[in-house]
Design a protein around this motif. Sequence first.
Motif, PDB file in Angstrom:
ATOM      1  N   GLU A  41       0.833  -1.202   0.000  1.00 21.85           N
ATOM      2  CA  GLU A  41       0.000   0.000   0.000  1.00 21.85           C
ATOM      3  C   GLU A  41       0.865   1.249   0.000  1.00 21.85           C
ATOM      4  N   ALA A  42       0.524   2.224  -0.878  1.00 28.31           N
ATOM      5  CA  ALA A  42       1.353   3.426  -0.994  1.00 28.31           C
ATOM      6  C   ALA A  42       1.163   4.352   0.211  1.00 28.31           C
ATOM      7  N   GLY A  43      -0.088   4.666   0.549  1.00 33.53           N
ATOM      8  CA  GLY A  43      -0.339   5.492   1.728  1.00 33.53           C
ATOM      9  C   GLY A  43      -0.195   6.982   1.510  1.00 33.53           C
ATOM     10  N   PHE A  44      -0.080   7.440   0.274  1.00 29.88           N
ATOM     11  CA  PHE A  44      -0.029   8.889   0.013  1.00 29.88           C
ATOM     12  C   PHE A  44      -0.893   9.215  -1.202  1.00 29.88           C
ATOM     13  N   GLY A  45      -1.374  10.442  -1.234  1.00 26.81           N
ATOM     14  CA  GLY A  45      -2.236  10.857  -2.326  1.00 26.81           C
ATOM     15  C   GLY A  45      -1.471  11.498  -3.464  1.00 26.81           C
ATOM     16  N   ILE A  46      -2.112  11.571  -4.631  1.00 28.58           N
ATOM     17  CA  ILE A  46      -1.532  12.207  -5.815  1.00 28.58           C
ATOM     18  C   ILE A  46      -2.572  13.185  -6.355  1.00 28.58           C
ATOM     19  N   ILE A  47      -2.154  14.411  -6.655  1.00 26.39           N
ATOM     20  CA  ILE A  47      -3.109  15.470  -6.998  1.00 26.39           C
ATOM     21  C   ILE A  47      -3.703  15.310  -8.389  1.00 26.39           C
ATOM     22  N   GLN A  48      -3.115  14.509  -9.244  1.00 23.06           N
ATOM     23  CA  GLN A  48      -3.688  14.278 -10.583  1.00 23.06           C
ATOM     24  C   GLN A  48      -3.473  12.832 -10.972  1.00 23.06           C
ATOM     25  N   SER A  49      -4.558  12.161 -11.334  1.00 23.11           N
ATOM     26  CA  SER A  49      -4.459  10.756 -11.722  1.00 23.11           C
ATOM     27  C   SER A  49      -5.453  10.464 -12.837  1.00 23.11           C
ATOM     28  N   LEU A  50      -5.002   9.760 -13.863  1.00 25.10           N
ATOM     29  CA  LEU A  50      -5.876   9.385 -14.974  1.00 25.10           C
ATOM     30  C   LEU A  50      -6.579   8.058 -14.713  1.00 25.10           C
ATOM     31  N   ILE A  51      -6.243   7.377 -13.619  1.00 25.54           N
ATOM     32  CA  ILE A  51      -6.914   6.149 -13.213  1.00 25.54           C
ATOM     33  C   ILE A  51      -7.423   6.335 -11.790  1.00 25.54           C
ATOM     34  N   ASP A  52      -8.291   5.425 -11.363  1.00 26.44           N
ATOM     35  CA  ASP A  52      -8.780   5.497  -9.982  1.00 26.44           C
ATOM     36  C   ASP A  52      -7.612   5.264  -9.018  1.00 26.44           C
ATOM     37  N   TYR A  53      -7.376   6.238  -8.157  1.00 26.28           N
ATOM     38  CA  TYR A  53      -6.239   6.132  -7.247  1.00 26.28           C
ATOM     39  C   TYR A  53      -6.624   6.747  -5.908  1.00 26.28           C
ATOM     40  N   THR A  54      -6.317   6.029  -4.823  1.00 18.10           N
ATOM     41  CA  THR A  54      -6.519   6.531  -3.470  1.00 18.10           C
ATOM     42  C   THR A  54      -5.254   6.240  -2.654  1.00 18.10           C
ATOM     43  N   GLU A  55      -5.254   6.677  -1.434  1.00 21.86           N
ATOM     44  CA  GLU A  55      -4.090   6.418  -0.575  1.00 21.86           C
ATOM     45  C   GLU A  55      -3.938   4.931  -0.264  1.00 21.86           C
ATOM     46  N   GLN A  56      -5.014   4.152  -0.496  1.00 20.77           N
ATOM     47  CA  GLN A  56      -4.940   2.707  -0.267  1.00 20.77           C
ATOM     48  C   GLN A  56      -4.403   1.958  -1.495  1.00 20.77           C
ATOM     49  N   SER A  57      -4.156   2.674  -2.575  1.00 21.90           N
ATOM     50  CA  SER A  57      -3.604   2.026  -3.778  1.00 21.90           C
ATOM     51  C   SER A  57      -2.164   1.580  -3.529  1.00 21.90           C
ATOM     52  N   THR A  58      -1.651   0.768  -4.441  1.00 21.14           N
ATOM     53  CA  THR A  58      -0.316   0.202  -4.255  1.00 21.14           C
ATOM     54  C   THR A  58       0.765   1.064  -4.907  1.00 21.14           C
ATOM     55  N   PHE A  59       2.017   0.714  -4.593  1.00 17.21           N
ATOM     56  CA  PHE A  59       3.128   1.416  -5.243  1.00 17.21           C
ATOM     57  C   PHE A  59       3.152   1.118  -6.746  1.00 17.21           C
ATOM     58  N   GLY A  60       2.625  -0.059  -7.138  1.00 13.84           N
ATOM     59  CA  GLY A  60       2.503  -0.347  -8.563  1.00 13.84           C
ATOM     60  C   GLY A  60       1.566   0.641  -9.239  1.00 13.84           C
ATOM     61  N   ASP A  61       0.505   1.040  -8.528  1.00 16.22           N
ATOM     62  CA  ASP A  61      -0.419   2.042  -9.073  1.00 16.22           C
ATOM     63  C   ASP A  61       0.262   3.403  -9.201  1.00 16.22           C
ATOM     64  N   THR A  62       1.142   3.736  -8.253  1.00 18.27           N
ATOM     65  CA  THR A  62       1.846   5.024  -8.360  1.00 18.27           C
ATOM     66  C   THR A  62       2.721   5.049  -9.608  1.00 18.27           C
ATOM     67  N   PHE A  63       3.281   3.884  -9.952  1.00 26.02           N
ATOM     68  CA  PHE A  63       4.084   3.809 -11.173  1.00 26.02           C
ATOM     69  C   PHE A  63       3.214   4.089 -12.407  1.00 26.02           C
ATOM     70  N   ILE A  64       2.023   3.478 -12.433  1.00 22.30           N
ATOM     71  CA  ILE A  64       1.129   3.674 -13.587  1.00 22.30           C
ATOM     72  C   ILE A  64       0.643   5.122 -13.658  1.00 22.30           C
ATOM     73  N   VAL A  65       0.306   5.701 -12.498  1.00 21.64           N
ATOM     74  CA  VAL A  65      -0.140   7.093 -12.478  1.00 21.64           C
ATOM     75  C   VAL A  65       0.951   8.019 -13.008  1.00 21.64           C
ATOM     76  N   GLY A  66       2.176   7.837 -12.515  1.00 16.40           N
ATOM     77  CA  GLY A  66       3.282   8.676 -12.978  1.00 16.40           C
ATOM     78  C   GLY A  66       3.561   8.487 -14.457  1.00 16.40           C
ATOM     79  N   LEU A  67       3.490   7.232 -14.925  1.00 16.57           N
ATOM     80  CA  LEU A  67       3.734   6.951 -16.339  1.00 16.57           C
ATOM     81  C   LEU A  67       2.685   7.632 -17.214  1.00 16.57           C
ATOM     82  N   LEU A  68       1.403   7.508 -16.854  1.00 18.40           N
ATOM     83  CA  LEU A  68       0.336   8.117 -17.654  1.00 18.40           C
ATOM     84  C   LEU A  68       0.431   9.639 -17.643  1.00 18.40           C
TER      85      LEU A  68
END
Length: 372
Positions: A41-68
């Motif tokens: 679990e990542a545990g931090f928020g991101i101010i802009q995301s093209l996919i569904d993302y919350t603080e409960q999302s994983t670090f793998g999701d942070t990679f996808i958010v940053g990539l997009l």
Amino acid sequence: MIFQVIAVGLVVAGFYYIINNALTNMEQRGITTGFDFLSREAGFGIIQSLIDYTEQSTFGDTFIVGLLNTILISVIGIFLATILGFTIGVARLSNNWMVSKIAMVYIEIFRNIPLLLQMFFWYFAVLRTLPMPKQSVNINDSIFLNIRGLYLPDPIAGDGFSWVIATLVAGIIASFFLIRFERKRQADTGQTFALLLPILGLVIALPAVVFLIVGAPITWDYPALKGFNFVGGITIIPEFMALLTALVVYTAAFIAEVVRSGIEAVPKGQSEAASSLGLSFGLNLRKIVIPQAMRVIIPPLTNQYLNLMKNSSLATAIGYPDLVSVFAGTTLNQTGQAIEVIFMTMGVYLTLSLSLSFIMNAYNKRVALVER
């Protein structure tokens, strides 16, 4: 051959020493290796995301958010910088003294100021001076601009809107074949016909008619001020606007010079011959000069596209959540998986750059002069 084998052996040995040394040091400090951290679990928020993302999302999701987010800013930036750069480049060669000098001043100003400073200018000197949400710039109670971003109405498609999309796609495909037909007809007969109205009819008028026939199946979610901020609609954060503006303005100055040099590489006899045949300035530029100039323009233009994409990594300076900021920054600091995170980030930029180069090289091969 012997020297080549020795050189390859030295390179392999060098990489082995570096990797082995890094793994040994990490083991001594109790740092685990591997990619298991991507499922934590990542545990931090991101101010802009093209996919569904919350603080409960994983670090793998942070990679996808940053990539997009990186791909988004790169694609829009390349599109806008190309339009602005070609416009400024053509204007630089205008016979109108005022237009030519304005284009020259633009080029000399923006290509000689570091990109990072331009980014700070747009973010801190322009966007950070906008009013607070309650004093927002209000356009027809639909569009709002303030220090927290630009708020736009969000279109929500209803039943039947898929028919509009299908008509639009069909119109674009039909326009593509219409353009090819016009070019073949011109090559065979030397005659041309105006394409603008038929293409506008296929791409705009026809989908609009279908839109009305199926009952205008679209509603709008307007942004509204509730409490201390706006809710609803589409929010474009100021970090995105500042980064996009800086990248477009900066890269367009270099593209303008590439376009100018490409046009000047075309022999003047070509333009004079076209003028003697009665072609207008616009038709001469579109049919004679630009197609030949593209053979010179495309290689340096590819470099500018690559630079824009790589320069987007400076976004971390103003907090835009691109791949470097979100994954190689926050994720790395929280997990300590330096080698994995950095290799993944480097692999993404390498893949994106090679993909972009492949596309541009394919286009360059298509427009290249075929010698017999």
